[in-house]
Motif scaffolding. Structure first.
Motif, mmCIF file in Angstrom:
data_model
loop_
_atom_site.group_PDB
_atom_site.id
_atom_site.type_symbol
_atom_site.label_atom_id
_atom_site.label_comp_id
_atom_site.label_asym_id
_atom_site.label_seq_id
_atom_site.Cartn_x
_atom_site.Cartn_y
_atom_site.Cartn_z
ATOM 1 N N ARG A 1 -34.273 -15.952 11.142
ATOM 2 C CA ARG A 1 -32.987 -15.598 12.079
ATOM 3 C C ARG A 1 -33.011 -16.568 13.380
ATOM 4 O O ARG A 1 -34.099 -16.983 13.534
ATOM 5 C CB ARG A 1 -33.339 -14.063 12.057
ATOM 6 C CG ARG A 1 -33.248 -12.925 11.512
ATOM 7 C CD ARG A 1 -33.368 -11.349 12.187
ATOM 8 N NE ARG A 1 -33.500 -10.744 11.568
ATOM 9 C CZ ARG A 1 -32.981 -9.538 11.783
ATOM 10 N NH1 ARG A 1 -34.020 -8.911 12.249
ATOM 11 N NH2 ARG A 1 -32.726 -8.945 10.477
ATOM 12 N N HIS B 1 -31.327 -2.419 2.553
ATOM 13 C CA HIS B 1 -32.247 -1.582 2.512
ATOM 14 C C HIS B 1 -32.262 -1.277 3.626
ATOM 15 O O HIS B 1 -30.980 -1.949 5.185
ATOM 16 C CB HIS B 1 -33.025 -2.644 2.794
ATOM 17 C CG HIS B 1 -32.606 -4.168 3.462
ATOM 18 N ND1 HIS B 1 -31.748 -4.578 3.348
ATOM 19 C CD2 HIS B 1 -33.193 -4.316 4.658
ATOM 20 C CE1 HIS B 1 -31.512 -5.453 4.387
ATOM 21 N NE2 HIS B 1 -32.378 -5.305 5.315
ATOM 22 N N GLU C 1 -34.190 -1.230 7.342
ATOM 23 C CA GLU C 1 -34.639 -2.005 7.318
ATOM 24 C C GLU C 1 -36.474 -2.424 7.956
ATOM 25 O O GLU C 1 -36.889 -1.306 8.452
ATOM 26 C CB GLU C 1 -34.402 -2.772 9.851
ATOM 27 C CG GLU C 1 -34.518 -4.031 9.624
ATOM 28 C CD GLU C 1 -33.973 -4.859 8.962
ATOM 29 O OE1 GLU C 1 -33.201 -4.703 8.154
ATOM 30 O OE2 GLU C 1 -34.854 -6.251 8.635
ATOM 31 N N HIS D 1 -28.171 -1.063 4.826
ATOM 32 C CA HIS D 1 -27.343 -2.269 5.078
ATOM 33 C C HIS D 1 -28.411 -2.918 4.418
ATOM 34 O O HIS D 1 -28.440 -3.225 3.497
ATOM 35 C CB HIS D 1 -27.071 -2.228 6.927
ATOM 36 C CG HIS D 1 -28.302 -3.601 7.160
ATOM 37 N ND1 HIS D 1 -29.608 -2.806 7.468
ATOM 38 C CD2 HIS D 1 -28.512 -4.302 7.426
ATOM 39 C CE1 HIS D 1 -31.116 -3.485 7.368
ATOM 40 N NE2 HIS D 1 -30.198 -4.709 7.115
HETATM 41 FE FE LIG Z 1 -30.878 -6.070 7.450
#
Ligand SMILES: [Fe+2]
Length: 346
Positions: free
Chosen positions: A83, A105, A107, A329
């Protein structure tokens, strides 16, 4: 504001759009502040709220809206996606290549400190694909074969991750990042401390790689409603999960690219099973007693997830707020430009 759903059969997500004169970010932030209790209870019921049609143009606009819903934003991350930081609390959702599957999943379900809420924002609309499907994992729990569900409830799960050594020259696309990139330090003591805080067992390997394992219940009760939720990464970490997922992705997208990737993943899965023991796989999950989760269980779990998955195309400026304790998500493959950002809470 207008409150509606995409379909009369599903309350996931609740969709909030502006009426005339209400599309400014400041108006939305004020409206959320004025209706905080109601927004929170609707989020708990539906599992996710999509804000669409507002003037959200920058990572800072996104962060301001996320903060209005939950001021407790965080910037630490112990997950597996690469990220990049875009503002104080907004990050690129994932720098993984466009054709990579990101399975559904909740998070960081494998950590005791999984975030309560997540926010995604569409800065650049995808040209093709790249949806962020969501799924009610309360429904997944309810809909699983009771025999399989009972086995998970009895045994729990063990998540295994193997991070590469910082000395390794080149990594294949199937290896996780270097542990120095995950923790942003070379100090092993700091890492050991961080793992201890998160109930993770860490082992330094002979090649200076790092194995992290942690045992979890696999099912979690929602902290507000008490409903049981499928809350683990079997459908993400299990060695056969990526190939199973891509089979479904290809059935949906039917592109030459998805066909090739699907075939490649079938072969890679076969090769990895043949050449590496479960503990050495970049990611894998077993039952909590170390016994293997059969491939057909993983297939069944994915089938139930795909049955309940909600797939909507992104529109520029969309913000979706997700209750991470009930709703998962993921990401579908895409091509062309796409920029989605994420914020999360403690
Ligand atoms: Fe994620």
């Amino acid at each position: 504001m207008n409150l509606a759903y995409f379909s009369e059969n599903s309350i996931l997500p609740l969709v909030i759009t502006p009426t005339e004169g209400e599309s400014k970010k400041e108006t939305l932030v004020q409206w959320i502040a004025d209706n905080k209790a109601s927004v929170e209870s609707k989020l708990t019921d539906s599992g996710a709220i999509l804000f669409r049609g507002f003037q959200i143009n920058t990572p800072q606009d996104f962060e301001d809206v996320a903060k209005a819903i939950d001021a407790d934003l965080k910037d630490d991350y112990m997950g597996t996606s690469p990220r990049d930081k875009k503002s104080e609390y907004a990050f690129s959702a994932s720098e993984l290549p466009a054709h990579y599957p990101i399975m559904q999943h909740c998070e960081m379900s494998f950590l005791p400190s999984a975030p309560r809420r997540l926010f995604f924002y569409c800065h650049v609309e995808p040209e093709y694909g790249g949806e962020t499907p969501i799924c009610d994992f309360r429904k997944v729990y309810q809909d699983l074969d009771p025999k399989i569900r009972a086995e998970f409830e009895k045994k729990g799960v063990k998540h295994i991750r193997n991070y590469s050594s910082p000395n390794e020259a080149a990594r294949s696309g199937f290896q996780l990042k270097k542990w120095t990139d995950l923790f942003h330090t070379t100090d092993k003591k700091v890492i050991e401390e961080k793992c201890k805080e998160n109930d993770i067992i860490c082992e330094w390997k002979a090649n200076d790689g790092l194995r992290m394992t942690n045992k979890n219940a696999g099912i979690k009760e929602h902290p507000i409603t008490g409903e049981k939720v499928w809350f683990n990464h079997t459908q993400v970490f299990h060695i056969s999960a990526a190939a199973d997922e891509y089979y479904r992705i290809h059935k949906r997208q039917r592109r030459w690219e998805t066909f090739k990737t699907s075939m490649f993943l079938e072969l890679m899965t076969w090769y990895k099973k043949l050449t590496k023991n479960p503990n050495e796989q970049s990611m894998h999950v077993t039952f909590g007693d170390d016994s293997e989760i059969p491939d057909d269980y993983v297939e069944h779990i994915q089938e139930v997830i795909w049955k309940h998955m909600v797939i909507q195309a992104w529109k520029k400026g969309d913000i979706i707020c997700i209750d991470n304790f009930s709703t998962s998500h993921g990401r579908l493959p895409y091509y062309g430009p796409r920029e989605i950002m994420v914020c999360w809470t403690s």
